[in-house]
Write an enzyme that holds these catalytic residues in place. Structure first.
Site, short mmCIF file in Angstrom:
data_model
loop_
_atom_site.label_atom_id
_atom_site.label_comp_id
_atom_site.label_asym_id
_atom_site.label_seq_id
_atom_site.Cartn_x
_atom_site.Cartn_y
_atom_site.Cartn_z
CG ASP A 46 25.83 -9.52 -31.38
OD1 ASP A 46 26.35 -9.56 -30.24
OD2 ASP A 46 25.34 -8.23 -31.86
CG ASP A 115 24.79 0.95 -40.11
OD1 ASP A 115 24.26 0.63 -38.78
OD2 ASP A 115 25.39 0.09 -40.73
CG HIS A 117 24.10 -2.12 -36.85
ND1 HIS A 117 24.99 -1.58 -37.40
CD2 HIS A 117 24.42 -2.88 -35.88
CE1 HIS A 117 26.26 -1.84 -36.62
NE2 HIS A 117 25.73 -2.73 -35.47
CD GLU A 122 25.67 -5.04 -40.44
OE1 GLU A 122 25.22 -4.14 -39.81
OE2 GLU A 122 26.80 -5.24 -40.48
#
Length: 237
Positions: A46, A115, A117, A122
């Site tokens: 990313d 979370d 991800h 996401e």
């Protein structure tokens, strides 16, 4: 899925490094003259959108400062998404083509967010997604603000990221997970159902996925699951 539980961050890191060394990428072996990176091809997962490449918190800067500048990798073999490309959609499509042209990804290595991800996929992301533009959640912006003087306003709001489908196409996946703040994510990845709300849980469907974690990250695993994976690695199962 294979789950490796180590007592602390240092031991977890060593296990991961030793495993990656078997797949060619190990700095210490390179420094000892045992391994060359001249034929290694890398693809970062990313990059932030609209942040200068030379910004200290860009992934371009991070990778060159902490890894690529220390090895003999060829610059043309390093692939990092360009968050400043004039056409971000085309940039993502070309990235997928470049991965395919290189013969696919042999080993994908990444971490996981609190979370759940993976990369910047996401919660709510498609589990079949490919490389694309993603808007970051508030939780991710808050978590990443520690790299931007704890100022959420300085954190880019979008990023380019490989998709879960891109990760799943890799021949092997190695996921590292450490700390109590990742315990809930690990529980969903290992003990929960596959869900687009915990995107790394998709690794349950990968034929060659390894999760290496420390004790603190195991705080929310059931006792049965915890003991199962410990016994499995000790050869008792």
């Amino acid at each position: 899925m294979r789950v490796i539980i180590e007592p602390n961050y240092e031991r977890m890191s060593k296990w991961a490094a030793d495993y990656v060394a078997k797949r060619i990428i190990d700095i210490k072996k390179y420094e000892a003259g045992e391994l060359s990176f001249k034929n290694v091809i890398t693809f970062n997962m990313d990059e932030y959108v609209k942040i200068p490449e030379d910004h200290p918190e860009s992934y371009h800067s991070f990778m060159w400062k902490n890894f690529f500048s220390h090895i003999d990798i060829k610059k043309e073999n390093v692939h990092i998404l360009d968050g400043n490309a004039p056409d971000l959609t085309k940039e993502c499509e070309d990235y997928e083509k470049a991965i395919e042209a290189a013969g696919g990804i042999d080993l994908f290595m990444g971490g996981v967010g609190p979370d759940g991800h993976l990369a910047f996929n996401e919660p709510g992301s498609s589990l079949a997604s490919k490389t694309r533009v993603k808007t970051l959640t508030t939780d991710t912006i808050i978590a990443n603000s520690r790299f931007f003087n704890n100022d959420m306003n300085l954190v880019p709001k979008q990023a380019l990221t490989v998709g879960i489908g891109t990760v799943m196409a890799a021949r092997e996946v190695l996921l590292v997970c450490n700390g109590h703040h990742k315990a809930r994510a690990l529980q969903h990845i290992v003990d929960g159902n596959v869900s687009h709300m915990w995107t790394a849980s998709m690794l349950q469907m990968h034929p060659h996925a390894i999760v290496v974690c420390d004790e603190a990250a195991c705080d929310e695993l059931t006792v049965g699951t915890y003991k199962y994976y410990l016994d499995k690695e000790r050869g008792n199962l």
